[in-house]
Design a protein around this motif. Structure first.
Motif, PDB file in Angstrom:
ATOM      1  N   ASN A 127       0.833  -1.201   0.000  1.00  0.00           N
ATOM      2  CA  ASN A 127       0.000   0.000   0.000  1.00  0.00           C
ATOM      3  C   ASN A 127       0.875   1.262   0.000  1.00  0.00           C
ATOM      4  OD1 ASN A 127      -2.255   1.622  -0.044  1.00  0.00           O
ATOM      5  ND2 ASN A 127      -2.827   1.247   2.099  1.00  0.00           N
ATOM      6  N   ASP A 128       1.857   1.266  -0.880  1.00  0.00           N
ATOM      7  CA  ASP A 128       2.799   2.379  -0.984  1.00  0.00           C
ATOM      8  C   ASP A 128       2.095   3.615  -1.564  1.00  0.00           C
ATOM      9  OD1 ASP A 128       5.290   3.794  -1.286  1.00  0.00           O
ATOM     10  OD2 ASP A 128       5.158   3.309  -3.420  1.00  0.00           O
ATOM     11  N   PRO A 129       2.157   4.754  -0.855  1.00  0.00           N
ATOM     12  CA  PRO A 129       1.419   5.950  -1.303  1.00  0.00           C
ATOM     13  C   PRO A 129       1.843   6.425  -2.693  1.00  0.00           C
ATOM     14  CG  PRO A 129       2.365   6.306   0.881  1.00  0.00           C
ATOM     15  CD  PRO A 129       2.871   4.984   0.415  1.00  0.00           C
ATOM     16  N   GLU A 130       3.138   6.315  -3.006  1.00  0.00           N
ATOM     17  CA  GLU A 130       3.623   6.764  -4.311  1.00  0.00           C
ATOM     18  C   GLU A 130       3.019   5.892  -5.431  1.00  0.00           C
ATOM     19  OE1 GLU A 130       5.082   8.983  -7.104  1.00  0.00           O
ATOM     20  OE2 GLU A 130       5.010   9.564  -4.979  1.00  0.00           O
ATOM     21  N   PHE A 131       2.994   4.582  -5.196  1.00  0.00           N
ATOM     22  CA  PHE A 131       2.421   3.669  -6.189  1.00  0.00           C
ATOM     23  C   PHE A 131       0.913   3.908  -6.327  1.00  0.00           C
ATOM     24  CE2 PHE A 131       0.560  -0.593  -7.219  1.00  0.00           C
ATOM     25  CZ  PHE A 131       1.062  -0.691  -8.509  1.00  0.00           C
ATOM     26  N   ALA A 132       0.246   4.137  -5.198  1.00  0.00           N
ATOM     27  CA  ALA A 132      -1.197   4.410  -5.220  1.00  0.00           C
ATOM     28  C   ALA A 132      -1.476   5.672  -6.040  1.00  0.00           C
ATOM     29  CB  ALA A 132      -1.721   4.578  -3.797  1.00  0.00           C
ATOM     30  N   LYS A 133      -0.601   6.676  -5.882  1.00  0.00           N
ATOM     31  CA  LYS A 133      -0.766   7.926  -6.621  1.00  0.00           C
ATOM     32  C   LYS A 133      -0.606   7.683  -8.130  1.00  0.00           C
ATOM     33  CE  LYS A 133       0.905  12.668  -6.333  1.00  0.00           C
ATOM     34  NZ  LYS A 133       2.247  12.973  -6.814  1.00  0.00           N
ATOM     35  N   GLN A 134       0.360   6.853  -8.482  1.00  0.00           N
ATOM     36  CA  GLN A 134       0.563   6.531  -9.904  1.00  0.00           C
ATOM     37  C   GLN A 134      -0.640   5.796 -10.489  1.00  0.00           C
ATOM     38  OE1 GLN A 134       4.579   4.822  -9.061  1.00  0.00           O
ATOM     39  NE2 GLN A 134       5.101   5.782 -11.014  1.00  0.00           N
ATOM     40  N   GLY A 159      -5.360   2.550  -0.923  1.00  0.00           N
ATOM     41  CA  GLY A 159      -4.441   3.688  -1.105  1.00  0.00           C
ATOM     42  C   GLY A 159      -4.896   4.651  -2.183  1.00  0.00           C
ATOM     43  N   VAL A 160      -5.375   4.098  -3.278  1.00  0.00           N
ATOM     44  CA  VAL A 160      -5.777   4.891  -4.436  1.00  0.00           C
ATOM     45  C   VAL A 160      -6.867   5.916  -4.097  1.00  0.00           C
ATOM     46  CG1 VAL A 160      -7.501   3.203  -5.221  1.00  0.00           C
ATOM     47  CG2 VAL A 160      -6.327   4.613  -6.904  1.00  0.00           C
ATOM     48  N   THR A 161      -7.685   5.607  -3.104  1.00  0.00           N
ATOM     49  CA  THR A 161      -8.800   6.497  -2.765  1.00  0.00           C
ATOM     50  C   THR A 161      -8.322   7.837  -2.199  1.00  0.00           C
ATOM     51  OG1 THR A 161      -9.036   5.639  -0.513  1.00  0.00           O
ATOM     52  CG2 THR A 161     -10.320   4.543  -2.221  1.00  0.00           C
ATOM     53  N   GLY A 162      -7.077   7.865  -1.713  1.00  0.00           N
ATOM     54  CA  GLY A 162      -6.521   9.113  -1.184  1.00  0.00           C
ATOM     55  C   GLY A 162      -6.187  10.126  -2.269  1.00  0.00           C
ATOM     56  N   HIS A 163      -6.200   9.689  -3.521  1.00  0.00           N
ATOM     57  CA  HIS A 163      -5.771  10.554  -4.620  1.00  0.00           C
ATOM     58  C   HIS A 163      -6.860  10.807  -5.653  1.00  0.00           C
ATOM     59  CE1 HIS A 163      -1.722   9.961  -3.011  1.00  0.00           C
ATOM     60  NE2 HIS A 163      -2.052   8.684  -2.917  1.00  0.00           N
ATOM     61  N   ILE A 164      -8.059  10.311  -5.396  1.00  0.00           N
ATOM     62  CA  ILE A 164      -9.179  10.515  -6.326  1.00  0.00           C
ATOM     63  C   ILE A 164     -10.361  11.061  -5.530  1.00  0.00           C
ATOM     64  CG2 ILE A 164     -10.822   9.357  -7.876  1.00  0.00           C
ATOM     65  CD1 ILE A 164      -8.651   7.516  -8.786  1.00  0.00           C
ATOM     66  N   ASP A 165     -11.011  12.092  -6.064  1.00  0.00           N
ATOM     67  CA  ASP A 165     -12.081  12.767  -5.319  1.00  0.00           C
ATOM     68  C   ASP A 165     -13.286  11.887  -5.044  1.00  0.00           C
ATOM     69  OD1 ASP A 165     -10.771  15.041  -4.925  1.00  0.00           O
ATOM     70  OD2 ASP A 165     -11.695  16.177  -6.581  1.00  0.00           O
ATOM     71  N   GLN A 166     -13.770  11.243  -6.128  1.00  0.00           N
ATOM     72  CA  GLN A 166     -15.010  10.494  -5.967  1.00  0.00           C
ATOM     73  C   GLN A 166     -14.716   8.998  -5.973  1.00  0.00           C
ATOM     74  OE1 GLN A 166     -17.977  11.343  -8.950  1.00  0.00           O
ATOM     75  NE2 GLN A 166     -19.534  11.684  -7.381  1.00  0.00           N
ATOM     76  N   CYS A 167     -15.087   8.313  -4.881  1.00  0.00           N
ATOM     77  CA  CYS A 167     -14.785   6.884  -4.756  1.00  0.00           C
ATOM     78  C   CYS A 167     -16.052   6.142  -4.337  1.00  0.00           C
ATOM     79  CB  CYS A 167     -13.693   6.658  -3.721  1.00  0.00           C
ATOM     80  SG  CYS A 167     -12.134   7.483  -4.138  1.00  0.00           S
ATOM     81  N   ALA A 168     -16.492   5.223  -5.196  1.00  0.00           N
ATOM     82  CA  ALA A 168     -17.779   4.555  -4.961  1.00  0.00           C
ATOM     83  C   ALA A 168     -17.622   3.040  -5.003  1.00  0.00           C
ATOM     84  CB  ALA A 168     -18.780   4.993  -6.032  1.00  0.00           C
ATOM     85  N   MET A 169     -18.648   2.356  -4.501  1.00  0.00           N
ATOM     86  CA  MET A 169     -18.643   0.887  -4.600  1.00  0.00           C
ATOM     87  C   MET A 169     -19.415   0.456  -5.840  1.00  0.00           C
ATOM     88  SD  MET A 169     -21.353   0.024  -1.584  1.00  0.00           S
ATOM     89  CE  MET A 169     -22.921   0.901  -1.493  1.00  0.00           C
TER      90      MET A 169
END
Ligand code: ADP
Ligand code: MG
Length: 402
Positions: A127-134, A159-169
């Motif tokens: 769950n590396d933040p840099e990889f999630a950002k990429q 992790g990816v949810t920290g870099h995208i505004d809208q996150c849904a199921m």
């Protein structure tokens, strides 16, 4: 609080990055041998396609241990999905970087792209933040529909949810929550919990949690043998958890059930065998001696005939049923009688809400032809158990609240 759903999005013209579970089995030639998980994701994919989104899918496959090993490529999954949906499915041979960016940039509205295995990078499971950002650079909106990995806090699930505004199921996770959480908040009564399988210690937290809600428990499988041992019965060579610690857990559960006055049905009799083989001759323990004694040289492999009758009666009366864990060694011919009978009894209770969770229980229900009679067959092994335990799954908690 309920989570934002794929239904609530306006994805037209947007890049929707969706985590799916395409962790499918492949044969030596790299063909998909079971496409259940790919098919399961289609409602969410089709919904986004129909809405005019650019659909970018990501998944893991197997355990490539952070190396780009061709035998763990998702290309075969892209090919299979391409055969199953009406729009062409493209494939990018990387999930981040220029290769992914170019493929995403070339995508038209209503088209689908699958990115290569996210576990080719160590940043996924770390769950590396840099990889999630990429990863997040591939989308404007994030949808998680990979229930089977929702209990893991990985870059592509959390992790990816920290870099995208809208996150849904997606629809799959929505249905899992509907049945494993919402419907069990105030279940139509009597609420009967059927548990079996291998170990008490695997399921102890579910037993404890559902103890507050359930009107009755039915216990089978090797799990029941551990309870019988804890009560002081002879169990012969049966598989059971014989350590004092497990027996203490079992006694604790029995004590709580007694205090709560919750009926706790252990099998009155047990089917046992000399040989652990298909079609081996079996016998049931004395039905007039509750809990019975399994002879020293024999092994309990299924619930007995009297137990089946009693369980069928309780199941027929249920308003809500949760089934987790087979009643015996259903993989072997002749040791599957209890699991089949209990599955049939559940299927026959038309009025009840019927929920099946756990990898082997779902396999058994499908194998014996009861799958389509159930209201919900959970698609996650570990994730289903954790939801039933009342845990918050990281891949769901990280999504936006409605
Ligand atoms: P699930 O995957 O549905 O949660 P488990 O993994 O807990 O279920 O248990 C399934 C396994 O338990 C099966 O492989 C089955 O053979 C085994 N099992 C059930 N009853 C017995 C028994 N009496 N003796 C040995 N193994 C058993
Ligand atoms: Mg299992």
């Amino acid at each position: 609080m309920s989570k934002l759903s794929i239904r609530d999005l306006n994805p037209a013209g947007k890049r929707v990055l969706m985590r799916v579970d395409f962790n499918v089995p492949l044969d030596d030639e790299g063909n998909v041998t079971d496409d259940t998980r790919i098919r399961a994701a289609i409602p969410s994919i089709q919904h986004l396609v129909d809405a005019g989104a650019k659909v970018i899918l990501m998944s893991h496959l197997g355990r490539p241990k952070s190396e780009k090993k061709p035998e763990f490529s998702l290309k075969p999954a892209a090919d299979r999905l391409n055969e199953l949906i009406s729009v062409p499915v493209k494939f990018a041979s990387d999930c981040i970087g220029d290769e992914a960016a170019d493929s995403v940039a070339n995508l038209q509205d209503g088209e689908v792209l699958l990115l290569e295995n996210v576990r080719f990078y160590p940043g996924e499971t770390d769950n590396d933040p840099e990889f999630a950002k990429q990863l997040a650079e591939n989308g404007d909106i994030f949808v998680n529909d990979a229930f089977g990995t929702a209990h893991r806090a990985h870059a592509s699930t959390a992790g990816v949810t920290g870099h995208i505004d809208q996150c849904a199921m997606g629809f799959l996770i929505e249905k899992e929550l509907e049945y494993l959480v919402e419907k069990l908040e105030d279940p139509p009564k009597p609420f009967v919990v059927i548990m079996g399988g291998a170990k008490v210690s695997d399921k102890i937290k579910i037993l404890e949690r559902l103890m507050e809600k359930a009107d009755a428990f039915i216990i089978g499988g090797a799990m029941a043998t551990t309870f019988r041992l804890a009560q002081g019965h002879e169990i012969g060579k049966s598989f059971a958890e014989r350590e004092e610690e497990a027996l203490e857990l079992a006694r604790g559960i029995l004590q709580t059930a007694k205090e709560n006055e919750t009926p706790f049905y252990l099998p009155i009799d047990t089917r046992h065998t000399l040989e652990f083989e298909d079609d081996a001759p079996t016998e049931c323990t004395d039905p007039w001696e509750e809990g019975g004694a399994i002879p020293a040289d024999r092994e309990g492999i299924d619930i007995g005939d009297r137990a089946i009758e009693e369980f069928e009666r309780v199941i027929a009366d249920a308003g809500t049923i949760v089934w987790n864990g087979p009643m015996g060694v259903f993989e072997k011919r002749g040791f599957d009688i209890g699991t089949k009978a209990v599955g049939a009894a559940i299927a026959a209770n038309e009025g009840a809400i019927k929920i099946v969770g756990g990898g082997d229980s779902v396999t058994a229900a499908n194998q014996f032809g009861f799958g389509d009679k159930m209201d919900h067959m959970s698609t996650g092994g570990g994730a289903s158990l954790e939801l039933l335990e009342g845990k918050e799954l990281p891949g769901i908690a990280a999504l936006d609240d409605k």
